[in-house]
Design a protein around this motif. Structure first.
Motif, PDB file in Angstrom:
ATOM      1  N   ASN A   1     -15.883  -2.130   6.389  1.00  0.00           N
ATOM      2  CA  ASN A   1     -14.638  -2.681   6.938  1.00  0.00           C
ATOM      3  C   ASN A   1     -13.490  -2.437   5.978  1.00  0.00           C
ATOM      4  OD1 ASN A   1     -15.753  -3.943   9.351  1.00  0.00           O
ATOM      5  ND2 ASN A   1     -16.820  -5.281   7.922  1.00  0.00           N
ATOM      6  N   ARG A   2     -12.376  -1.986   6.509  1.00  0.00           N
ATOM      7  CA  ARG A   2     -11.226  -1.662   5.668  1.00  0.00           C
ATOM      8  C   ARG A   2      -9.924  -2.140   6.326  1.00  0.00           C
ATOM      9  NH1 ARG A   2     -14.526  -1.161   2.439  1.00  0.00           N
ATOM     10  NH2 ARG A   2     -15.096   0.609   1.132  1.00  0.00           N
ATOM     11  N   PRO A   3      -8.913  -2.414   5.501  1.00  0.00           N
ATOM     12  CA  PRO A   3      -7.589  -2.792   6.033  1.00  0.00           C
ATOM     13  C   PRO A   3      -6.750  -1.550   6.291  1.00  0.00           C
ATOM     14  CG  PRO A   3      -7.591  -3.037   3.658  1.00  0.00           C
ATOM     15  CD  PRO A   3      -8.967  -2.543   4.032  1.00  0.00           C
ATOM     16  N   TRP A   4      -7.096  -0.777   7.292  1.00  0.00           N
ATOM     17  CA  TRP A   4      -6.406   0.476   7.592  1.00  0.00           C
ATOM     18  C   TRP A   4      -4.930   0.208   7.888  1.00  0.00           C
ATOM     19  CZ3 TRP A   4      -9.969   4.227   6.870  1.00  0.00           C
ATOM     20  CH2 TRP A   4     -11.309   3.878   7.029  1.00  0.00           C
ATOM     21  N   GLN A   5      -4.056   0.999   7.280  1.00  0.00           N
ATOM     22  CA  GLN A   5      -2.620   0.831   7.525  1.00  0.00           C
ATOM     23  C   GLN A   5      -1.930   2.191   7.545  1.00  0.00           C
ATOM     24  OE1 GLN A   5      -0.516  -1.181   4.321  1.00  0.00           O
ATOM     25  NE2 GLN A   5      -2.100  -0.634   2.843  1.00  0.00           N
ATOM     26  N   HIS A   6      -0.901   2.291   8.379  1.00  0.00           N
ATOM     27  CA  HIS A   6      -0.143   3.534   8.445  1.00  0.00           C
ATOM     28  C   HIS A   6       0.641   3.708   7.156  1.00  0.00           C
ATOM     29  CE1 HIS A   6       2.821   6.533   9.779  1.00  0.00           C
ATOM     30  NE2 HIS A   6       1.855   6.913  10.592  1.00  0.00           N
ATOM     31  N   VAL A   7       0.800   4.954   6.734  1.00  0.00           N
ATOM     32  CA  VAL A   7       1.443   5.270   5.464  1.00  0.00           C
ATOM     33  C   VAL A   7       2.837   4.652   5.325  1.00  0.00           C
ATOM     34  CG1 VAL A   7       2.332   7.480   6.337  1.00  0.00           C
ATOM     35  CG2 VAL A   7       1.998   7.166   3.868  1.00  0.00           C
ATOM     36  N   LEU A   8       3.552   4.496   6.429  1.00  0.00           N
ATOM     37  CA  LEU A   8       4.908   3.949   6.358  1.00  0.00           C
ATOM     38  C   LEU A   8       4.928   2.472   5.957  1.00  0.00           C
ATOM     39  CD1 LEU A   8       6.506   5.668   9.478  1.00  0.00           C
ATOM     40  CD2 LEU A   8       6.948   6.190   7.070  1.00  0.00           C
ATOM     41  N   GLU A   9       3.832   1.756   6.184  1.00  0.00           N
ATOM     42  CA  GLU A   9       3.788   0.327   5.855  1.00  0.00           C
ATOM     43  C   GLU A   9       3.912   0.078   4.348  1.00  0.00           C
ATOM     44  OE1 GLU A   9       4.139  -1.589   8.369  1.00  0.00           O
ATOM     45  OE2 GLU A   9       2.458  -1.573   9.765  1.00  0.00           O
TER      46      GLU A   9
END
Length: 354
Positions: free
Chosen positions: A226-234
Motif C-alpha cells: 500500500n502506498r500514498p500515490w500522488q500526482h507529481v504536481l501535488e
C-alpha cells in the motif's frame, strides 16, 4: 495560485536534478510562472528524455554537473547567485540502492552536504529546499502516518541515505542558522509520485505503461503493498509554497515537511494497476512475488503540519492522479499531444483548479 505568479516572476531559481522526472516538471512550472530558472543536470540520466521533450534546454540555463564535485558546484552557485534553490538531484530508486549502495550514499547524502556547504555563505540565497523522501523514516508498522518528528531510519541503502541527508540538513540549520546562514533551510518529504514522462526502470507506472504499449502482461512483484500515490504536481505545489514562506519567514518555516495524501487513502499496487488498465482500455497482469528485496508494506505520511501551517493540501484523489498520468502517456504515445503540450495543460489545469 496568484501568489505563485506574483512571487516567482523574475525570481532567480536554481534546480538541481532538473533533468530528472520531478525536476523537469518543476522547471517547466517555474518557467510558466515567469522565474529565471537555472538548472543542474547529470548525465547519464534515464529521465532526461522528458527534459528535452519539454524543450527545457531552450527555456532555461542548464549546466551538466555532478553534485559530488564540490568545487565545481560551489563555483556554479557563486556565479549565478540564485535566490531560491530546490535541491532535487538524487539516486531515486530503492532497487538501485541495493545494487549500488556506495553510489547511492554518495549522491543522496554527500551530495546534499555539498549543496548545503556550497550555499552557506552565498548572500543572494533566501530559500533552500532539500527534497528527500518519505522513506527516510524508520518503519514502525504504523498505519496512522509518519509525522515530521518521528524517528529517522532505513533498512535499505536508499532509505538510509535519505535519513542521513535529513540529519545533515538539521545539523546545518542548528549549527549555522543565525550565524553565517541568513536564509531558510527545509527538507521536503514525499514519495510514490506519479505523472507523465517518468522513464525510471523498476517503477510501477513506467513499467506498466511500457507493458501496455507493447501489449505485454504487466508483472507485479508486490501487489499487496500500500502506498500514498500522488500526482507529481501535488508535492511540487507544496515545494513552491514552502519556498515562498522560507523566503519571507526563514526561521518559522525552516525544518522538515511532509507532502503526501489525505488520511486513509493508501492504495494497493494491484488497485492502481486495475485503474490504469481501465483508463488505458485493455491490459493483462501477472503476479510474480519478490521476497528478496525489503520494502515497507504500508507507507503513509501525516500531512497535518503542511495543511495547518502552509495551507497546502492535495487537490487530486488517488484515482484522479492515476487517470491523469495514464492519460498523459496515451496522448503522447498516440501523438494527440506533444509532451510539452500535455504537460503545460496539466500544470495550467492544476493551477486553475480549486
Amino acid at each position: 495560485m496568484k501568489l505563485l505568479k506574483k512571487f516567482y516572476k523574475n525570481k532567480k531559481v536554481l534546480i538541481t536534478g532538473a533533468t530528472g522526472f520531478k525536476g523537469a516538471w518543476l522547471s517547466l512550472w517555474l518557467k510558466i510562472l515567469g522565474a529565471k530558472v537555472y538548472a543542474i543536470g547529470y548525465s547519464p540520466n534515464k529521465n532526461k528524455k522528458l527534459f528535452f521533450s519539454l524543450n527545457l534546454q531552450k527555456k532555461i540555463k542548464i549546466k551538466t554537473l555532478d553534485i559530488r564535485n564540490y568545487k565545481k558546484l560551489k563555483l556554479f552557485i557563486q556565479k549565478i547567485k540564485p535566490e531560491l534553490i530546490f535541491h532535487m538531484a538524487a539516486q531515486p530508486l530503492i532497487l538501485d540502492g541495493y545494487k549500488k549502495p556506495y553510489f547511492t550514499y554518495e549522491v543522496n547524502t554527500l551530495g546534499t552536504l555539498n549543496i548545503l556547504e556550497a550555499s552557506r555563505n552565498v548572500r543572494s540565497i533566501k530559500s533552500l529546499i532539500c527534497v528527500t523522501s518519505d522513506k527516510c523514516y524508520e518503519s514502525n508498522y504504523s498505519t496512522i502516518g509518519f509525522k515530521e518528528n518521528d524517528k529517522l531510519g532505513g533498512i535499505d541503502p536508499y532509505s538510509g541515505s535519505k535519513a542521513s541527508a535529513e540529519i545533515i540538513i538539521n545539523t546545518y540549520f542548528k549549527s549555522y542558522f543565525g550565524k553565517e546562514i541568513k536564509f531558510g533551510i527545509a527538507s521536503a518529504r514525499a514519495g510514490n509520485v506519479i505523472g507523465g514522462g517518468d522513464q525510471s526502470p523498476n517503477r510501477l507506472i513506467p513499467d506498466l505503461v511500457n507493458s501496455l504499449n507493447k501489449n505485454k502482461k504487466i508483472i507485479l512483484r508486490n501487489p499487496d503493498f500500500n502506498r500514498p500515490w500522488q500526482h507529481v504536481l501535488e508535492p511540487l505545489y507544496g515545494y513552491l509554497i514552502l519556498g515562498i514562506n522560507l523566503y519571507k519567514f526563514p526561521k518559522k518555516f525552516s525544518g522538515p515537511w511532509n507532502f503526501g495524501t489525505e488520511k486513509n487513502t493508501v492504495t494497493s499496487v494491484l488497485k492502481i494497476v486495475k485503474i490504469a488498465i481501465k483508463k488505458w482500455g485493455y491490459g493483462e497482469l501477472k503476479i510474480r512475488r519478490n521476497k528478496k528485496i525489503y520494502e515497507q508494506t504500508n507507507l503513509q505520511l501525516n500531512i497535518d503540519k503542511a495543511k495547518k501551517i502552509l495551507k497546502w493540501k492535495p487537490k487530486y484523489k488517488i484515482k484522479e492522479s492515476v487517470e491523469l498520468t495514464i492519460d498523459w502517456y496515451k496522448k503522447v504515445i498516440r501523438k494527440k499531444y506533444t509532451p510539452e503540450q500535455i504537460t503545460k495543460k496539466n500544470i495550467l489545469e492544476y493551477m486553475n483548479s480549486k
